[in-house]
Design a protein around this motif. Structure first.
Motif, PDB file in Angstrom:
ATOM      1  N   THR A 177      19.214  30.364  88.188  1.00 14.97           N
ATOM      2  CA  THR A 177      19.064  31.706  87.636  1.00 14.97           C
ATOM      3  C   THR A 177      20.428  32.289  87.304  1.00 14.97           C
ATOM      4  N   MET A 178      21.399  32.083  88.193  1.00 13.07           N
ATOM      5  CA  MET A 178      22.750  32.593  87.944  1.00 13.07           C
ATOM      6  C   MET A 178      23.368  31.910  86.723  1.00 13.07           C
ATOM      7  N   ASP A 179      23.173  30.585  86.608  1.00 13.59           N
ATOM      8  CA  ASP A 179      23.681  29.860  85.444  1.00 13.59           C
ATOM      9  C   ASP A 179      23.023  30.355  84.168  1.00 13.59           C
ATOM     10  N   PHE A 180      21.723  30.562  84.227  1.00  7.83           N
ATOM     11  CA  PHE A 180      20.977  31.048  83.063  1.00  7.83           C
ATOM     12  C   PHE A 180      21.463  32.443  82.670  1.00  7.83           C
ATOM     13  N   ASP A 181      21.654  33.315  83.654  1.00  3.72           N
ATOM     14  CA  ASP A 181      22.151  34.668  83.380  1.00  3.72           C
ATOM     15  C   ASP A 181      23.559  34.624  82.783  1.00  3.72           C
ATOM     16  N   ARG A 182      24.394  33.744  83.287  1.00  6.83           N
ATOM     17  CA  ARG A 182      25.745  33.604  82.763  1.00  6.83           C
ATOM     18  C   ARG A 182      25.714  33.113  81.320  1.00  6.83           C
ATOM     19  N   GLU A 183      24.868  32.140  81.045  1.00  2.00           N
ATOM     20  CA  GLU A 183      24.753  31.613  79.689  1.00  2.00           C
ATOM     21  C   GLU A 183      24.229  32.672  78.722  1.00  2.00           C
ATOM     22  N   ILE A 184      23.296  33.482  79.173  1.00  2.00           N
ATOM     23  CA  ILE A 184      22.782  34.573  78.336  1.00  2.00           C
ATOM     24  C   ILE A 184      23.887  35.582  78.059  1.00  2.00           C
ATOM     25  N   ALA A 185      24.679  35.908  79.078  1.00  8.10           N
ATOM     26  CA  ALA A 185      25.785  36.849  78.889  1.00  8.10           C
ATOM     27  C   ALA A 185      26.810  36.286  77.895  1.00  8.10           C
ATOM     28  N   GLU A 186      27.109  35.010  77.991  1.00  3.79           N
ATOM     29  CA  GLU A 186      28.048  34.387  77.053  1.00  3.79           C
ATOM     30  C   GLU A 186      27.490  34.408  75.630  1.00  3.79           C
ATOM     31  N   LEU A 187      26.195  34.149  75.508  1.00  2.80           N
ATOM     32  CA  LEU A 187      25.558  34.174  74.195  1.00  2.80           C
ATOM     33  C   LEU A 187      25.573  35.590  73.608  1.00  2.80           C
ATOM     34  N   GLU A 188      25.294  36.582  74.440  1.00  3.88           N
ATOM     35  CA  GLU A 188      25.345  37.973  73.979  1.00  3.88           C
ATOM     36  C   GLU A 188      26.750  38.348  73.531  1.00  3.88           C
ATOM     37  N   GLN A 189      27.764  37.892  74.260  1.00  4.88           N
ATOM     38  CA  GLN A 189      29.151  38.158  73.880  1.00  4.88           C
ATOM     39  C   GLN A 189      29.484  37.493  72.554  1.00  4.88           C
ATOM     40  N   ALA A 190      29.027  36.270  72.361  1.00  3.42           N
ATOM     41  CA  ALA A 190      29.277  35.564  71.098  1.00  3.42           C
ATOM     42  C   ALA A 190      28.599  36.282  69.934  1.00  3.42           C
ATOM     43  N   ILE A 191      27.404  36.783  70.150  1.00  4.98           N
ATOM     44  CA  ILE A 191      26.694  37.519  69.099  1.00  4.98           C
ATOM     45  C   ILE A 191      27.425  38.813  68.783  1.00  4.98           C
ATOM     46  N   ALA A 192      27.887  39.515  69.808  1.00  6.43           N
ATOM     47  CA  ALA A 192      28.626  40.763  69.587  1.00  6.43           C
ATOM     48  C   ALA A 192      29.913  40.492  68.806  1.00  6.43           C
ATOM     49  N   THR A 193      30.600  39.420  69.147  1.00  5.52           N
ATOM     50  CA  THR A 193      31.830  39.059  68.428  1.00  5.52           C
ATOM     51  C   THR A 193      31.525  38.730  66.975  1.00  5.52           C
ATOM     52  N   LEU A 194      30.457  38.007  66.743  1.00  9.94           N
ATOM     53  CA  LEU A 194      30.062  37.659  65.378  1.00  9.94           C
ATOM     54  C   LEU A 194      29.702  38.904  64.569  1.00  9.94           C
ATOM     55  N   LYS A 195      28.991  39.834  65.191  1.00 14.66           N
ATOM     56  CA  LYS A 195      28.650  41.089  64.511  1.00 14.66           C
ATOM     57  C   LYS A 195      29.907  41.890  64.183  1.00 14.66           C
ATOM     58  N   GLN A 196      30.863  41.899  65.089  1.00 15.53           N
ATOM     59  CA  GLN A 196      32.118  42.611  64.846  1.00 15.53           C
ATOM     60  C   GLN A 196      32.873  41.973  63.684  1.00 15.53           C
ATOM     61  N   ARG A 197      32.937  40.654  63.637  1.00 16.82           N
ATOM     62  CA  ARG A 197      33.590  39.963  62.527  1.00 16.82           C
ATOM     63  C   ARG A 197      32.914  40.284  61.207  1.00 16.82           C
ATOM     64  N   GLN A 198      31.582  40.282  61.225  1.00 16.51           N
ATOM     65  CA  GLN A 198      30.835  40.583  60.009  1.00 16.51           C
ATOM     66  C   GLN A 198      31.145  41.996  59.529  1.00 16.51           C
ATOM     67  N   ALA A 199      31.201  42.956  60.445  1.00 14.91           N
ATOM     68  CA  ALA A 199      31.518  44.337  60.075  1.00 14.91           C
ATOM     69  C   ALA A 199      32.938  44.434  59.509  1.00 14.91           C
ATOM     70  N   GLU A 200      33.892  43.729  60.106  1.00 14.46           N
ATOM     71  CA  GLU A 200      35.270  43.733  59.608  1.00 14.46           C
ATOM     72  C   GLU A 200      35.342  43.150  58.204  1.00 14.46           C
ATOM     73  N   ILE A 201      34.614  42.075  57.973  1.00 18.26           N
ATOM     74  CA  ILE A 201      34.614  41.441  56.654  1.00 18.26           C
ATOM     75  C   ILE A 201      34.007  42.375  55.615  1.00 18.26           C
ATOM     76  N   GLU A 202      32.888  43.003  55.960  1.00 17.45           N
ATOM     77  CA  GLU A 202      32.246  43.920  55.024  1.00 17.45           C
ATOM     78  C   GLU A 202      33.161  45.097  54.695  1.00 17.45           C
ATOM     79  N   LEU A 203      33.842  45.630  55.701  1.00 14.41           N
ATOM     80  CA  LEU A 203      34.773  46.737  55.485  1.00 14.41           C
ATOM     81  C   LEU A 203      35.937  46.298  54.592  1.00 14.41           C
ATOM     82  N   ALA A 204      36.485  45.130  54.861  1.00 15.23           N
ATOM     83  CA  ALA A 204      37.596  44.621  54.051  1.00 15.23           C
ATOM     84  C   ALA A 204      37.158  44.376  52.615  1.00 15.23           C
ATOM     85  N   GLU A 205      35.953  43.861  52.425  1.00 14.98           N
ATOM     86  CA  GLU A 205      35.459  43.627  51.065  1.00 14.98           C
ATOM     87  C   GLU A 205      35.286  44.939  50.304  1.00 14.98           C
TER      88      GLU A 205
END
Length: 113
Positions: free
Chosen positions: A11-39
């Protein structure tokens, strides 16, 4: 998971993996917003540059503003290029390690015969 892993560990491993996945998604969304703003900024600056060129570049103020716009456009190009490379990084990692795995597998199967 190992055979000795407890449900709490899993359960702890699963929770950690979910947290890492959520962080990766947040980072990807931030990159997308930066790209859209720059464009968007790039489009506005190119429009301003074209308008200034049509006004005439005889005035020192216009030349200075054109130079500033050109400098910022170059910065935006670098931002957009680096973001594009970052988005392709997982793909190239998969190609690299997938290819390495295929090569190792081929070598092992050839050597084992």
């Amino acid at each position: 998971m190992t055979q000795n892993a407890t449900p709490v560990d899993e359960t702890m491993d699963f929770d950690r993996e979910i947290a890492e996945l959520e962080q990766a998604i947040a980072t990807l969304k931030q990159r997308q917003a930066e790209i859209e703003l720059a464009e968007r900024e790039q489009v506005v600056l190119e429009r301003q540059r074209n308008e200034l060129k049509h006004k005439g570049s005889k005035h020192p103020d216009v030349k200075q503003e054109l130079a500033q716009i050109q400098s910022r456009l170059e910065q935006l190009d670098l931002i957009l290029e680096s973001r594009l490379l970052n988005l392709w990084e997982p793909f190239w990692q998969a190609v690299r390690f997938g290819g390495l795995g295929i090569a190792i597998g081929w070598f092992i199967s050839t050597w084992g015969k």
